[in-house]
Design a protein around this motif. Structure first.
Motif, short mmCIF file in Angstrom:
data_model
loop_
_atom_site.label_atom_id
_atom_site.label_comp_id
_atom_site.label_asym_id
_atom_site.label_seq_id
_atom_site.Cartn_x
_atom_site.Cartn_y
_atom_site.Cartn_z
N LYS A 113 0.83 -1.20 0.00
CA LYS A 113 0.00 0.00 0.00
C LYS A 113 0.87 1.26 0.00
O LYS A 113 0.59 2.24 -0.72
N ALA A 114 1.98 1.24 0.76
CA ALA A 114 2.89 2.39 0.81
C ALA A 114 3.50 2.64 -0.57
O ALA A 114 3.60 3.80 -1.01
N GLN A 116 2.20 1.85 -3.45
CA GLN A 116 1.14 2.35 -4.33
C GLN A 116 0.93 3.86 -4.13
O GLN A 116 0.78 4.61 -5.09
N TYR A 117 0.95 4.30 -2.85
CA TYR A 117 0.79 5.73 -2.57
C TYR A 117 1.94 6.54 -3.18
O TYR A 117 1.72 7.62 -3.73
N TYR A 120 1.60 7.22 -6.74
CA TYR A 120 0.52 8.16 -7.05
C TYR A 120 0.91 9.60 -6.73
O TYR A 120 0.66 10.51 -7.51
N THR A 121 1.50 9.82 -5.55
CA THR A 121 1.85 11.17 -5.12
C THR A 121 3.03 11.11 -4.14
O THR A 121 3.47 10.02 -3.74
N PHE A 123 5.05 11.80 -0.56
CA PHE A 123 4.77 11.76 0.88
C PHE A 123 6.07 11.97 1.66
O PHE A 123 7.16 11.60 1.20
N LEU A 128 3.43 9.46 5.29
CA LEU A 128 3.05 8.15 4.74
C LEU A 128 2.59 7.21 5.85
O LEU A 128 1.64 6.43 5.67
N GLN A 131 -0.94 8.15 6.70
CA GLN A 131 -1.87 7.70 5.66
C GLN A 131 -2.18 6.22 5.80
O GLN A 131 -3.35 5.80 5.66
N LEU A 132 -1.16 5.43 6.09
CA LEU A 132 -1.38 3.98 6.24
C LEU A 132 -2.22 3.67 7.49
O LEU A 132 -3.07 2.77 7.47
N ASP A 135 -5.67 4.22 6.79
CA ASP A 135 -6.25 3.13 6.00
C ASP A 135 -6.51 1.88 6.83
O ASP A 135 -6.95 0.86 6.29
N LYS A 160 6.60 17.00 -3.82
CA LYS A 160 5.46 17.58 -3.09
C LYS A 160 5.43 19.10 -3.29
O LYS A 160 4.35 19.69 -3.49
#
Length: 198
Positions: A113-114, A116-117, A120-121, A123, A128, A131-132, A135, A160
């Motif tokens: 998941k980290a 994938q983030y 995308y953008t 962190f 990060l 964010q996890l 989730d 960023k």
């Protein structure tokens, strides 16, 4: 009766007697000197012989000593035999690599998941993890995931900062404050602003 005078021997006869006597004396004296010389020579030869015998005996006595000395020197000079190494060579213990920590399924999912983030953008490290956890991963799982991925956090700060500049305008100090608010260190935020030319 009248005594008759003895006739004197002629002078040359007396000289001859004296000469003969001198020759005899000289011969005797000469014989004595020869004997003395012979005795002296014999004495000298005897002394030389004795000296030679003494030297020979000394040499005979010294010879074994010299041989012993040479033998000792040879023993000392001879290289000492090294102790025989054991025929069976001991095997060096194989250094085992430290066992990698076992990754649980939830930790593996947090890592995926980290990643994938990050595709995308951008962190920050702390952003990060937040964010996890948002989730549903535990803080321990989220931290494990972020610590076990390869990330250049300065590069993430630059990305960023560029995202913010694409959205709106920022001053240098304002963008640094925004990036630090997002969890980047002051150093990372300053690096981003310098790279972006603010």
């Amino acid at each position: 009766m009248t005594k008759m005078k003895k006739a004197k021997k002629p002078f040359y006869k007396r000289i001859w007697v004296w000469a003969l006597a001198i020759i005899i004396v000289a011969a005797i004296a000469s014989g004595g000197e020869e004997d003395t010389a012979t005795e002296s020579t014999a004495t000298e030869e005897k002394a030389v012989t004795e000296t030679a015998d003494t030297k020979t005996e000394a040499t005979k006595e010294e010879a074994p000593k010299v041989e012993e000395t040479k033998a000792e020197a040879t023993k000392e000079e001879a290289p000492k035999e090294e102790p025989k190494q054991e025929e069976a060579v001991q095997e060096e213990p194989v250094q085992e690599e430290p066992a990698k920590p076992e990754v649980s399924l939830s930790q593996q999912n947090a890592i995926s998941k980290a990643e994938q983030y990050l595709d995308y953008t951008a962190f920050s490290h702390s952003g990060l993890i937040e964010q996890l956890t948002f989730d549903g991963f535990s803080n321990e799982e989220a931290t494990f995931a972020v610590d076990n991925i390869t990330v250049d956090w300065k590069e993430q700060a630059v990305k960023k900062g560029q995202d913010y500049l694409d959205y709106t305008s920022f001053s240098r100090s304002g963008l640094i404050e925004q990036l630090t608010f997002d969890g980047f260190s002051r150093e990372e935020a300053t690096h981003a602003v310098d790279t972006l030319g603010l």
